[in-house]
Design an enzyme around this catalytic site. Sequence first.
Site, PDB file in Angstrom:
ATOM      1  N   TYR A 282      34.931  39.251  45.263  1.00 22.70           N
ATOM      2  CA  TYR A 282      35.994  39.515  44.070  1.00 22.70           C
ATOM      3  C   TYR A 282      34.862  40.565  43.009  1.00 22.70           C
ATOM      4  O   TYR A 282      35.520  41.263  42.372  1.00 22.70           O
ATOM      5  CB  TYR A 282      36.053  38.205  43.485  1.00 22.70           C
ATOM      6  CG  TYR A 282      37.373  38.575  42.477  1.00 22.70           C
ATOM      7  CD1 TYR A 282      38.497  38.969  43.015  1.00 22.70           C
ATOM      8  CD2 TYR A 282      37.420  38.018  41.130  1.00 22.70           C
ATOM      9  CE1 TYR A 282      39.761  39.077  42.162  1.00 22.70           C
ATOM     10  CE2 TYR A 282      38.440  38.263  40.381  1.00 22.70           C
ATOM     11  CZ  TYR A 282      39.929  38.802  41.013  1.00 22.70           C
ATOM     12  OH  TYR A 282      40.962  38.910  40.261  1.00 22.70           O
TER      13      TYR A 282
ATOM     14  N   LYS B 227      37.838  40.316  34.945  1.00 23.05           N
ATOM     15  CA  LYS B 227      38.627  39.280  34.439  1.00 23.05           C
ATOM     16  C   LYS B 227      38.072  38.367  33.377  1.00 23.05           C
ATOM     17  O   LYS B 227      38.948  37.861  32.612  1.00 23.05           O
ATOM     18  CB  LYS B 227      39.162  38.430  35.691  1.00 23.05           C
ATOM     19  CG  LYS B 227      39.877  39.063  36.636  1.00 23.05           C
ATOM     20  CD  LYS B 227      41.222  39.592  36.222  1.00 23.05           C
ATOM     21  CE  LYS B 227      42.219  40.086  37.247  1.00 23.05           C
ATOM     22  NZ  LYS B 227      43.413  40.844  36.746  1.00 23.05           N
TER      23      LYS B 227
HETATM   24  P1  NAD Z   1      49.863  44.669  42.444  1.00 26.58           P
HETATM   25  O1  NAD Z   1      49.022  45.664  43.306  1.00 26.58           O
HETATM   26  O2  NAD Z   1      51.339  44.371  43.157  1.00 26.58           O
HETATM   27  O3  NAD Z   1      50.014  45.191  41.185  1.00 26.58           O
HETATM   28  C1  NAD Z   1      48.971  45.592  40.662  1.00 26.58           C
HETATM   29  C2  NAD Z   1      49.372  46.717  39.590  1.00 26.58           C
HETATM   30  O4  NAD Z   1      48.611  47.486  38.721  1.00 26.58           O
HETATM   31  C3  NAD Z   1      50.190  47.850  40.282  1.00 26.58           C
HETATM   32  O5  NAD Z   1      51.558  47.865  39.771  1.00 26.58           O
HETATM   33  C4  NAD Z   1      49.606  48.897  40.093  1.00 26.58           C
HETATM   34  O6  NAD Z   1      50.286  50.165  40.087  1.00 26.58           O
HETATM   35  C5  NAD Z   1      48.972  48.795  38.612  1.00 26.58           C
HETATM   36  N1  NAD Z   1      47.917  49.569  38.339  1.00 26.58           N
HETATM   37  C6  NAD Z   1      46.815  49.844  38.926  1.00 26.58           C
HETATM   38  N2  NAD Z   1      46.128  50.941  38.025  1.00 26.58           N
HETATM   39  C7  NAD Z   1      47.001  51.156  37.183  1.00 26.58           C
HETATM   40  C8  NAD Z   1      46.880  52.230  36.038  1.00 26.58           C
HETATM   41  N3  NAD Z   1      45.717  52.815  35.766  1.00 26.58           N
HETATM   42  N4  NAD Z   1      48.040  52.346  35.085  1.00 26.58           N
HETATM   43  C9  NAD Z   1      48.917  51.488  35.208  1.00 26.58           C
HETATM   44  N5  NAD Z   1      49.242  50.600  36.423  1.00 26.58           N
HETATM   45  C10 NAD Z   1      47.938  50.353  37.429  1.00 26.58           C
HETATM   46  O7  NAD Z   1      49.172  43.183  42.713  1.00 26.58           O
HETATM   47  P2  NAD Z   1      49.273  41.819  41.952  1.00 26.58           P
HETATM   48  O8  NAD Z   1      48.597  40.830  42.906  1.00 26.58           O
HETATM   49  O9  NAD Z   1      50.770  41.609  41.695  1.00 26.58           O
HETATM   50  O10 NAD Z   1      48.227  42.217  40.615  1.00 26.58           O
HETATM   51  C11 NAD Z   1      49.025  41.972  39.363  1.00 26.58           C
HETATM   52  C12 NAD Z   1      48.166  41.209  38.385  1.00 26.58           C
HETATM   53  O11 NAD Z   1      47.734  39.805  39.049  1.00 26.58           O
HETATM   54  C13 NAD Z   1      46.636  42.010  38.402  1.00 26.58           C
HETATM   55  O12 NAD Z   1      45.970  41.696  37.378  1.00 26.58           O
HETATM   56  C14 NAD Z   1      45.854  40.880  39.342  1.00 26.58           C
HETATM   57  O13 NAD Z   1      44.381  40.982  39.457  1.00 26.58           O
HETATM   58  C15 NAD Z   1      46.416  39.622  38.995  1.00 26.58           C
HETATM   59  N6  NAD Z   1      46.217  38.350  39.941  1.00 26.58           N
HETATM   60  C16 NAD Z   1      46.485  38.581  41.304  1.00 26.58           C
HETATM   61  C17 NAD Z   1      46.483  37.538  42.194  1.00 26.58           C
HETATM   62  C18 NAD Z   1      46.518  37.797  43.619  1.00 26.58           C
HETATM   63  O14 NAD Z   1      45.938  36.921  44.361  1.00 26.58           O
HETATM   64  N7  NAD Z   1      47.488  38.682  44.076  1.00 26.58           N
HETATM   65  C19 NAD Z   1      45.755  36.505  41.967  1.00 26.58           C
HETATM   66  C20 NAD Z   1      45.493  36.150  40.254  1.00 26.58           C
HETATM   67  C21 NAD Z   1      45.754  37.380  39.533  1.00 26.58           C
END
Ligand code: NAD
Length: 273
Positions: free
Chosen positions: A165, A172
């Site tokens: 990570y 984060k």
């Molecule tokens: P996801 O890939 O569906 O969403 C990530 C989003 O970030 C996408 O829509 C992407 O277009 C956007 N993004 C990236 N760069 C960007 C930029 N420069 N401008 C605007 N948008 C941008 O994946 P997700 O898992 O739904 O992630 C959403 C959030 O949840 C993130 O912050 C991720 O770190 C967090 N998260 C995810 C998990 C997991 O296991 N999937 C766990 C905890 C937290």
Amino acid sequence: MADDYAFPTGDLMRGKKGLVMGVANHNSIAYGIAAQLAAQGAEMAWTYMGESLERRVRPLAEGLGVKHLIACDVADDASMDSAFAEISKVLGGLDFVVHSIAFANKDELKGSFVDNTTRDGFLTAMNISAYSFVDVARRSAPLMANGGSMICMTYLGAERVIPNYNTMGVAKAALEASTRYIARDLGPKGIRVNAISAGAMRTLSLAGISGGRGMIAQGRAFSAMKEDTSMEGVAGAALWLLSDLGKSTTGEIVHVDAGFHMMGMSADDEAEG
Ligand code: NAD
């Protein structure tokens, strides 16, 4: 497509207008949260990253009755300027904001953190995954004349070492600290600011992390509940924090991970004792 999930319907968000940033596809956490908010009567604008995603995001927005879809790259000031001008024009004001955005170079989401982290990669992850929330909060606050609520998405890698990570964990940690500082600044304006720390879920972002699927398997195996983190659980926590149910809660990091974060040893290890 929202029918894949069992989101409770009601009126908790009726009359509230908000912004959801970060839907890329049907698996996006932002999509699940938005579907839950729609089921409770919220009116929304969504931003999405780049024209190439529009084809995929538009039908999802239409499926939930979201009328305003706005391109926005959080790393680009001009794009943020025009997106927020548009948001102000189409919604007139905001009651809630969902920031569900992160990015780090794939090369840096594997192996040794100390060897693989470059200055550029570190700053990119910080910029898109942490600073953008500060920027979004600063731009959204003036639109919240009657107070409001903002959330961002984080992960346990901010607090503990999660292999691979790496630089995202550091970003984060900055995001979580930013949540508290923003909450302090905006508290007197009646704006609450919180983060949801979700367990690993099968999304595009997770696919970019080396061994991402292993993170899901380990999350399940080591969690207190021995189960995956559900979209319903994450979206339910978002509904609590973004609706008036969340009154008096701010600056909080809420773990929604089936009890993964609080375990010190797995039950299997105990049994082997
Ligand atoms: P996801 O890939 O569906 O969403 C990530 C989003 O970030 C996408 O829509 C992407 O277009 C956007 N993004 C990236 N760069 C960007 C930029 N420069 N401008 C605007 N948008 C941008 O994946 P997700 O898992 O739904 O992630 C959403 C959030 O949840 C993130 O912050 C991720 O770190 C967090 N998260 C995810 C998990 C997991 O296991 N999937 C766990 C905890 C937290």
